[in-house]
Design an enzyme around this catalytic site. Sequence first.
Site, PDB file in Angstrom:
ATOM      1  N   GLN A   1      20.885  12.814   8.788  1.00 38.93           N
ATOM      2  CA  GLN A   1      19.092  12.790   8.656  1.00 38.93           C
ATOM      3  C   GLN A   1      18.918  13.792   7.330  1.00 38.93           C
ATOM      4  OE1 GLN A   1      16.386  12.270  11.687  1.00 38.93           O
ATOM      5  NE2 GLN A   1      18.048  11.937  13.026  1.00 38.93           N
TER       6      GLN A   1
ATOM      7  N   ARG B   1      13.657   5.408  12.949  1.00 39.32           N
ATOM      8  CA  ARG B   1      12.309   5.482  13.556  1.00 39.32           C
ATOM      9  C   ARG B   1      11.437   4.349  14.479  1.00 39.32           C
ATOM     10  NH1 ARG B   1      12.475   9.759  12.956  1.00 39.32           N
ATOM     11  NH2 ARG B   1      14.379   9.213  12.532  1.00 39.32           N
TER      12      ARG B   1
ATOM     13  N   LYS C   1      15.781  16.029  20.908  1.00 37.79           N
ATOM     14  CA  LYS C   1      16.558  17.364  20.039  1.00 37.79           C
ATOM     15  C   LYS C   1      15.410  18.097  19.997  1.00 37.79           C
ATOM     16  CE  LYS C   1      15.205  16.599  15.645  1.00 37.79           C
ATOM     17  NZ  LYS C   1      14.354  17.602  15.212  1.00 37.79           N
ATOM     18  N   THR C   2      13.889  17.888  19.726  1.00 41.38           N
ATOM     19  CA  THR C   2      13.079  18.192  20.361  1.00 41.38           C
ATOM     20  C   THR C   2      12.685  19.544  21.847  1.00 41.38           C
ATOM     21  OG1 THR C   2      12.053  17.408  18.350  1.00 41.38           O
ATOM     22  CG2 THR C   2      10.459  19.096  19.127  1.00 41.38           C
TER      23      THR C   2
ATOM     24  N   ASP D   1      15.508  24.282  14.240  1.00 41.95           N
ATOM     25  CA  ASP D   1      15.916  23.251  13.595  1.00 41.95           C
ATOM     26  C   ASP D   1      15.888  22.718  12.330  1.00 41.95           C
ATOM     27  OD1 ASP D   1      14.856  20.646  14.587  1.00 41.95           O
ATOM     28  OD2 ASP D   1      13.095  21.203  14.232  1.00 41.95           O
ATOM     29  N   GLU D   2      16.382  21.426  12.751  1.00 38.56           N
ATOM     30  CA  GLU D   2      17.106  20.462  11.278  1.00 38.56           C
ATOM     31  C   GLU D   2      17.543  21.397  10.383  1.00 38.56           C
ATOM     32  OE1 GLU D   2      15.409  17.553  11.583  1.00 38.56           O
ATOM     33  OE2 GLU D   2      13.503  17.505  11.357  1.00 38.56           O
TER      34      GLU D   2
END
Length: 876
Positions: free
Chosen positions: A352, A698, A63-64, A251-252
Amino acid sequence: MTEPNRLTPRSVPDHQPVSGGIAARARAASTPPYLAGLNPEQREAVETLDGPVLVLAGAGTGKTRVLTCRIAHILSQGRARPGEILSVTFTNKAAREMKLRLGQMLGQAVEGMPWLGTFHSIGGRILRSHAELAQLKSNFTVLDVDDQVRLLKQLLQAENIDEKRWPARMLAGLIDGWKNRGLTPSQVPAGEAIVFGNGKGGKLYSSYQERLKILNAADFGDLLLENIRIFREHPDVLRQYQSRFKFILVDEYQDTNVAQYLWLRLLSQAPSKPGAPLSSIIPGYTGSAVVPTHAEGVNPDVPLHIKESEDEDKQSQDSGSALPAHPGMTPSTQAAPSAPPKNICCVGDDDQSIYGWRGAEVDNILRFEHDFPGAKVIRLERNYRSTGHILAAASHLIAHNESRLGKTLRTEDVDGEKVTVTGAWDSEEEARAIGEEIEELQRSGENLNEIAILVRASFQMREFEDRFVTLGLSYRVIGGPRFYERAEIRDALAYLRTINSPADDLAFERIINVPKRGLGDASVQMLHDHARKRRIPLFEAARAVVETDELKPKARGALRDLIASFDRWRAQREVTSHTELAEIVLDESGYTEMWQKDRSADAAGRLDNLKELVRSMEEFENLQGFLEHISLVMDRDGGADEQAVSLMTLHSAKGLEFGNVFLPGWEEGLFPSQRTLDEQGRAGLEEERRLAHVGLTRARRRAKLYFATNRRIHGTWSTTIPSRFLDELPAHNVEITESKGGSGWGGAGGYGPSRFDNVESFGSSYTTPGWQRAQANRARGQENRQGQARGGFDENQSPFSSPRDDFSRNKRGPMVIEGELVAKSTGTTSEFSLDDRVFHQKFGYGHVVKIDGNKLTIAFEKAGEKKVVDSFVERI
DNA sequence: CGAACCTTTGAGTTA
DNA sequence: CAAAGGTTCG
């Protein structure tokens, strides 16, 4: 249309780093190097520059990378300059990381990206440049929660509201919630405004806002809410930003709340014609208020409800449900409304979304296509992080949620190790077992930086810290109280704030008697009265009062000195650097001295923090600049170079990854949290489940889950049952392991819904203190359940009653350790003497009347005479 | 006024 | 069990 969801059999290029020097070559080459390493979906997400784009990026799908490549792409294509890209994240850490990666990618070519930052820092920045439109000055203070609560307390007192019944914290929470939903005092639904303080909630909100203006202060929520208000009331200002930002990246996105949504929505419209009504800026919006609210709903599902058009209704039918549940949905092709949204790209993962309690609306992401007609939705489902078993376990778990867009994460990695589930007798043993596993990993050459322990609630951390200290294992706590939330930092800042803005009553009040200078509640109250009567700031009131004899000579002298000091410091401000000034202030005020004299354990650390504060000031031009940024930017996560195990909450683990992840405390009540379940019901359960999903994803190679059968809650031991989430894991990917502390269950047993039920079959010969206490509790019967923590005495069995073999395979088992401990305390003679005054958790105060080894007979003031083991009482 | 003592109450995650 | 609030005493 291409179908982005089918995984092509071709091999997927791994995510190798892209090296710098790109921008120049990019224009020439047909495939710019920064695109080369991307898979087709990622590439599509990067290259689709026009129109709204939603990237549904599962955990570990890059994603980043997509975000940074997209910015690089925009820049190298010459579509916008750095100052024309608005890029928002939630945390400073994420913003920093993006800047870092972008720098690497473009080879420092783009210094800046002035509008890459958190919602709050960008909102704050915009607010500062238009502060006067919000009745503020551009040097306004950003209040922390503490100031906020103190201010509200004052207001409650002024209204004569019982603070017991209506705590200031609760009001702060309510106001926060309103602000998160974009509601100014006049927009709060009447039904909600009256629930607090006998109908005074709404009134308190507006007087709070008034007070903020007088204090030249804003709270966190205002940073966005005032932006929205300014944009609404001053279309020219809005237009200015609308035309500045050619591209918007978020983002997010799943974590945005209504206020953030509105803010984005306003900014993402093409510049409107001057004087255009709001209804043309927000399509489908009707009415005068920006946020149509459900007047009666305390918890409206969709606070911002934009009327659905008929077209969209038809489309919903296609996918068979209100929420688009399948990737095959048709992108909306309807004509864009009058002001078409421009190039906004939101990246997020509905699975998330874990900040519902903070006002996040998962709904924002679920209805993106709805809100941004013509949006292109791209799914990233190839996971480059976790091994097969871990990913399968996480996917299977999250599939139990109903409200989700639905993604299927895939990996081409090996299956790897199965996810392990381990039961421990109590939380102490859990910590011990994890400690041992970590030591084992360490012996096998694992880097400590690749190990993390992720807990649901921060109180769980203590036991791990204790354990690691005794093991000599280095660890670091991530998150935790922010640097600037520490008392000593806030005190120091309060001094500086008072110097900087004399009207900052909250700051002045905070330090007026810190260090102690004899100005107690009575004096402060007096000053307050004086200030309120004359409508002047507290500091001015102090100045006036010193000239009268209303204060006792002692207090008067102290106050006069303090005022003189501030005058002196303010004068010095002109001639000394701000860092020097800070040192002088801390010195002359006696603040440093106060901590130097303090003999408590953390005093040294506090002095270090103060030094650190002064050091960090060097990065800023002047005091003003420092104060403007301190509350928004100062989060410390320094010292990452040293090898250490990471310890943090699940929430703060989002966005991180580790080779080995330990997930303790998977018990009903703790995880999922009972409180969330009570308050949010099914939605809360789903959010908890997403949290579990975040935790599992994670892990790259090893995920290790734990649950304990007994846990201390509020200082008393209670028995818990394993989390339902454990039952939701796919048997095939999970291995149940024996607790290192030994247990009689699990192992070969069947894997059914109730496989964790037989907690009673846990070794009944446990000798941990927790077990002994629990045994004592049980012996006393279950009806008096509380206050039993320290109740155990003369039925104290031998700790060695039935040692189990599986404990002592060549490493020191927990039992031995505990055995030593217990043996020691029984062996030595008591440290108590007759007539010692003692305190007992349950029985209260008393004095020793008889000593027999480690057993004391104590005459309690309330409970009468009792026989108690000495370790259960403390001498006072 | 402030320290010392005592009681009560509460622990969920955070920009 | 700890922090925060209340009370009492010097």
